[in-house]
Motif scaffolding. Structure first.
Motif, PDB file in Angstrom:
ATOM      1  N   UNK A   1      -2.344  -1.967  -8.645  1.00 54.90           N
ATOM      2  CA  UNK A   1      -2.477  -3.078  -7.718  1.00 54.90           C
ATOM      3  C   UNK A   1      -2.935  -2.679  -6.321  1.00 54.90           C
ATOM      4  N   UNK A   2      -2.962  -1.369  -6.054  1.00 55.12           N
ATOM      5  CA  UNK A   2      -3.520  -0.912  -4.779  1.00 55.12           C
ATOM      6  C   UNK A   2      -4.338   0.336  -5.022  1.00 55.12           C
ATOM      7  N   UNK A   3      -5.409   0.428  -4.257  1.00 56.25           N
ATOM      8  CA  UNK A   3      -6.301   1.572  -4.340  1.00 56.25           C
ATOM      9  C   UNK A   3      -6.517   2.108  -2.934  1.00 56.25           C
TER      10      UNK A   3
ATOM     11  N   UNK B   1      -8.700   4.302   4.006  1.00 55.58           N
ATOM     12  CA  UNK B   1      -8.821   2.861   3.817  1.00 55.58           C
ATOM     13  C   UNK B   1      -8.215   2.497   2.463  1.00 55.58           C
ATOM     14  N   UNK B   2      -7.754   1.266   2.340  1.00 54.60           N
ATOM     15  CA  UNK B   2      -7.164   0.819   1.084  1.00 54.60           C
ATOM     16  C   UNK B   2      -7.689  -0.563   0.717  1.00 54.60           C
ATOM     17  N   UNK B   3      -7.410  -0.964  -0.512  1.00 55.72           N
ATOM     18  CA  UNK B   3      -7.758  -2.312  -0.955  1.00 55.72           C
ATOM     19  C   UNK B   3      -6.738  -2.766  -1.983  1.00 55.72           C
ATOM     20  N   UNK B   4      -6.370  -4.022  -1.876  1.00 55.80           N
ATOM     21  CA  UNK B   4      -5.478  -4.632  -2.856  1.00 55.80           C
ATOM     22  C   UNK B   4      -6.297  -5.109  -4.042  1.00 55.80           C
ATOM     23  N   UNK B   5      -5.641  -5.165  -5.199  1.00 56.95           N
ATOM     24  CA  UNK B   5      -6.348  -5.598  -6.404  1.00 56.95           C
ATOM     25  C   UNK B   5      -6.748  -7.068  -6.366  1.00 56.95           C
ATOM     26  N   UNK B   6      -6.212  -7.806  -5.403  1.00 56.95           N
ATOM     27  CA  UNK B   6      -6.584  -9.224  -5.322  1.00 56.95           C
ATOM     28  C   UNK B   6      -7.839  -9.438  -4.484  1.00 56.95           C
ATOM     29  N   UNK B   7      -8.346  -8.354  -3.917  1.00 57.03           N
ATOM     30  CA  UNK B   7      -9.564  -8.443  -3.115  1.00 57.03           C
ATOM     31  C   UNK B   7     -10.689  -7.675  -3.795  1.00 57.03           C
ATOM     32  N   UNK B   8     -11.903  -7.936  -3.351  1.00 57.05           N
ATOM     33  CA  UNK B   8     -13.013  -7.157  -3.887  1.00 57.05           C
ATOM     34  C   UNK B   8     -13.739  -6.356  -2.810  1.00 57.05           C
ATOM     35  N   UNK B   9     -13.306  -6.531  -1.574  1.00 54.18           N
ATOM     36  CA  UNK B   9     -13.959  -5.790  -0.487  1.00 54.18           C
ATOM     37  C   UNK B   9     -12.999  -5.662   0.685  1.00 54.18           C
ATOM     38  N   UNK B  10     -13.016  -4.490   1.309  1.00 53.26           N
ATOM     39  CA  UNK B  10     -12.275  -4.301   2.547  1.00 53.26           C
ATOM     40  C   UNK B  10     -13.097  -3.398   3.456  1.00 53.26           C
TER      41      UNK B  10
ATOM     42  N   UNK C   1     -10.717  11.742  -1.692  1.00 53.28           N
ATOM     43  CA  UNK C   1      -9.902  11.477  -2.874  1.00 53.28           C
ATOM     44  C   UNK C   1      -9.679   9.982  -3.021  1.00 53.28           C
ATOM     45  N   UNK C   2      -9.883   9.494  -4.215  1.00 48.82           N
ATOM     46  CA  UNK C   2      -9.542   8.133  -4.583  1.00 48.82           C
ATOM     47  C   UNK C   2      -8.127   8.180  -5.171  1.00 48.82           C
ATOM     48  N   UNK C   3      -7.315   7.150  -4.922  1.00 48.02           N
ATOM     49  CA  UNK C   3      -5.960   7.112  -5.469  1.00 48.02           C
ATOM     50  C   UNK C   3      -5.609   5.675  -5.816  1.00 48.02           C
ATOM     51  N   UNK C   4      -4.700   5.509  -6.754  1.00 47.01           N
ATOM     52  CA  UNK C   4      -4.290   4.173  -7.184  1.00 47.01           C
ATOM     53  C   UNK C   4      -2.798   4.159  -7.455  1.00 47.01           C
ATOM     54  N   UNK C   5      -2.198   2.977  -7.322  1.00 48.53           N
ATOM     55  CA  UNK C   5      -0.778   2.849  -7.609  1.00 48.53           C
ATOM     56  C   UNK C   5      -0.475   1.507  -8.249  1.00 48.53           C
ATOM     57  N   UNK C   6       0.646   1.490  -8.938  1.00 48.41           N
ATOM     58  CA  UNK C   6       1.120   0.280  -9.586  1.00 48.41           C
ATOM     59  C   UNK C   6       2.550   0.035  -9.120  1.00 48.41           C
ATOM     60  N   UNK C   7       2.753  -1.064  -8.427  1.00 46.89           N
ATOM     61  CA  UNK C   7       4.093  -1.398  -7.951  1.00 46.89           C
ATOM     62  C   UNK C   7       4.667  -0.291  -7.086  1.00 46.89           C
ATOM     63  N   UNK C   8       5.908   0.099  -7.421  1.00 47.64           N
ATOM     64  CA  UNK C   8       6.588   1.135  -6.640  1.00 47.64           C
ATOM     65  C   UNK C   8       6.354   2.532  -7.205  1.00 47.64           C
TER      66      UNK C   8
ATOM     67  N   UNK D   1       0.819  -1.210   0.000  1.00 49.00           N
ATOM     68  CA  UNK D   1       0.000   0.000   0.000  1.00 49.00           C
ATOM     69  C   UNK D   1       0.855   1.262   0.000  1.00 49.00           C
ATOM     70  N   UNK D   2       1.916   1.286   0.787  1.00 49.45           N
ATOM     71  CA  UNK D   2       2.822   2.436   0.872  1.00 49.45           C
ATOM     72  C   UNK D   2       2.053   3.742   1.080  1.00 49.45           C
ATOM     73  N   UNK D   3       1.361   3.810   2.186  1.00 48.87           N
ATOM     74  CA  UNK D   3       0.533   4.969   2.496  1.00 48.87           C
ATOM     75  C   UNK D   3       1.360   6.244   2.549  1.00 48.87           C
ATOM     76  N   UNK D   4       0.857   7.293   1.914  1.00 56.86           N
ATOM     77  CA  UNK D   4       1.484   8.612   1.998  1.00 56.86           C
ATOM     78  C   UNK D   4       0.860   9.379   3.159  1.00 56.86           C
ATOM     79  N   UNK D   5       1.715  10.081   3.891  1.00 57.32           N
ATOM     80  CA  UNK D   5       1.266  10.919   4.996  1.00 57.32           C
ATOM     81  C   UNK D   5       1.507  12.365   4.598  1.00 57.32           C
ATOM     82  N   UNK D   6       0.453  13.152   4.684  1.00 55.94           N
ATOM     83  CA  UNK D   6       0.504  14.529   4.208  1.00 55.94           C
ATOM     84  C   UNK D   6       0.746  15.522   5.331  1.00 55.94           C
ATOM     85  N   UNK D   7       1.424  16.608   4.982  1.00 58.62           N
ATOM     86  CA  UNK D   7       1.525  17.742   5.871  1.00 58.62           C
ATOM     87  C   UNK D   7       0.290  18.617   5.748  1.00 58.62           C
ATOM     88  N   UNK D   8       0.215  19.686   6.547  1.00 57.15           N
ATOM     89  CA  UNK D   8      -0.971  20.545   6.542  1.00 57.15           C
ATOM     90  C   UNK D   8      -1.041  21.479   5.344  1.00 57.15           C
ATOM     91  N   UNK D   9       0.065  21.600   4.617  1.00 54.85           N
ATOM     92  CA  UNK D   9       0.067  22.453   3.432  1.00 54.85           C
ATOM     93  C   UNK D   9       0.540  23.875   3.706  1.00 54.85           C
TER      94      UNK D   9
END
Lengths: 115, 111
Positions: free
Chosen positions: B31-33, B48-57, B89-96, A101-109
């Motif tokens: 692969x992650x949302x 909250x997040x979800x991996x692409x291998x799941x359909x619910x979290x 905000x929704x966000x997505x990533x692929x690998x690194x 997941x590599x969660x990003x942590x944000x500052x206040x801006x």
């Protein structure tokens, strides 16, 4: 522990002046990101630092924008010859840059207003 | 090239009802949302997040659903509370690679 901090929280400047915005990431976080959010808009990616790799500058809107990260920690975003359209909230985020997941942590801006 | 899209700029829901925030993406390699929440004058915070291998979290009142065939995910908040009023905000990533954010949806919970 301390989160991401940014300074100043607010900056008002005159058109044509240069500004520097500072970001202190969470200790141990190797990845650092700059975004900006203009009024009513979403998060616009600007630049990304990861460890010792060359930064990803693909989001910088013009050559008036630059950023550096010293010693893999503190980062400064510099905007030269500011324009009114540069007015926005500038957000910094950091992460561990690990897999998953590599969660990003944000500052206040920093809210930048160019008159 | 908007890889992550939130087509609803705003949503208004009555307190106690369900809030459903939607997000569409174009890159099947994500692969992650993640969902972030942002209050005025503050930075976004991870929700909250979800991996692409799941359909619910699920995490308390928050559930994220992922439909890979439709390239669609949604965030359900139930029951909605006044403190949930924020921009999501929704966000997505692929690998690194770096996160790609949507434009955000402003949720207002009405008492």
């Amino acid at each position: 522990g301390a989160g991401v901090s940014q300074s100043p929280s607010n900056k008002v400047t005159e058109k044509g002046k240069d500004v520097e915005l500072r970001c202190d990431p969470i200790s141990g976080h190797t990845a650092l990101y700059w975004y900006r959010q203009s009024l009513g808009q979403g998060l616009e990616f600007l630049i990304y630092f990861q460890g010792n790799s060359a930064p990803d500058k693909s989001g910088l809107p013009s050559d008036r924008f630059s950023a550096e990260r010293t010693g893999g920690s503190v980062s400064t975003l510099t905007i030269q010859r500011t324009q009114q359209e540069d007015s926005a909230v500038y957000l910094c985020a950091s992460s561990l840059a690990m897999g998953g997941v590599d969660t990003q942590y944000f500052g206040p801006g920093t809210r930048l207003t160019v008159l | 090239d908007q890889q992550v899209k939130q087509n609803s700029p705003s949503l208004s829901v009555q307190e106690g009802r369900i809030s459903i925030l939607n997000c569409d993406y174009t890159n099947s390699m994500f692969d992650y949302f993640l969902w972030y929440k942002k209050y005025p004058a503050e930075g976004p915070t991870f929700l909250i997040s979800i991996s692409s291998i799941k359909d619910k979290n699920e995490d308390g009142r928050f559930t994220v659903f992922l439909n890979k065939s439709a390239k669609h995910l949604s965030l359900h908040i139930v029951p909605s509370q006044p403190g949930d009023s924020a921009v999501y905000f929704c966000a997505a990533k692929k690998g690194a690679q770096k996160l790609v954010f949507g434009q955000g949806t402003r949720l207002t919970i009405n008492p």
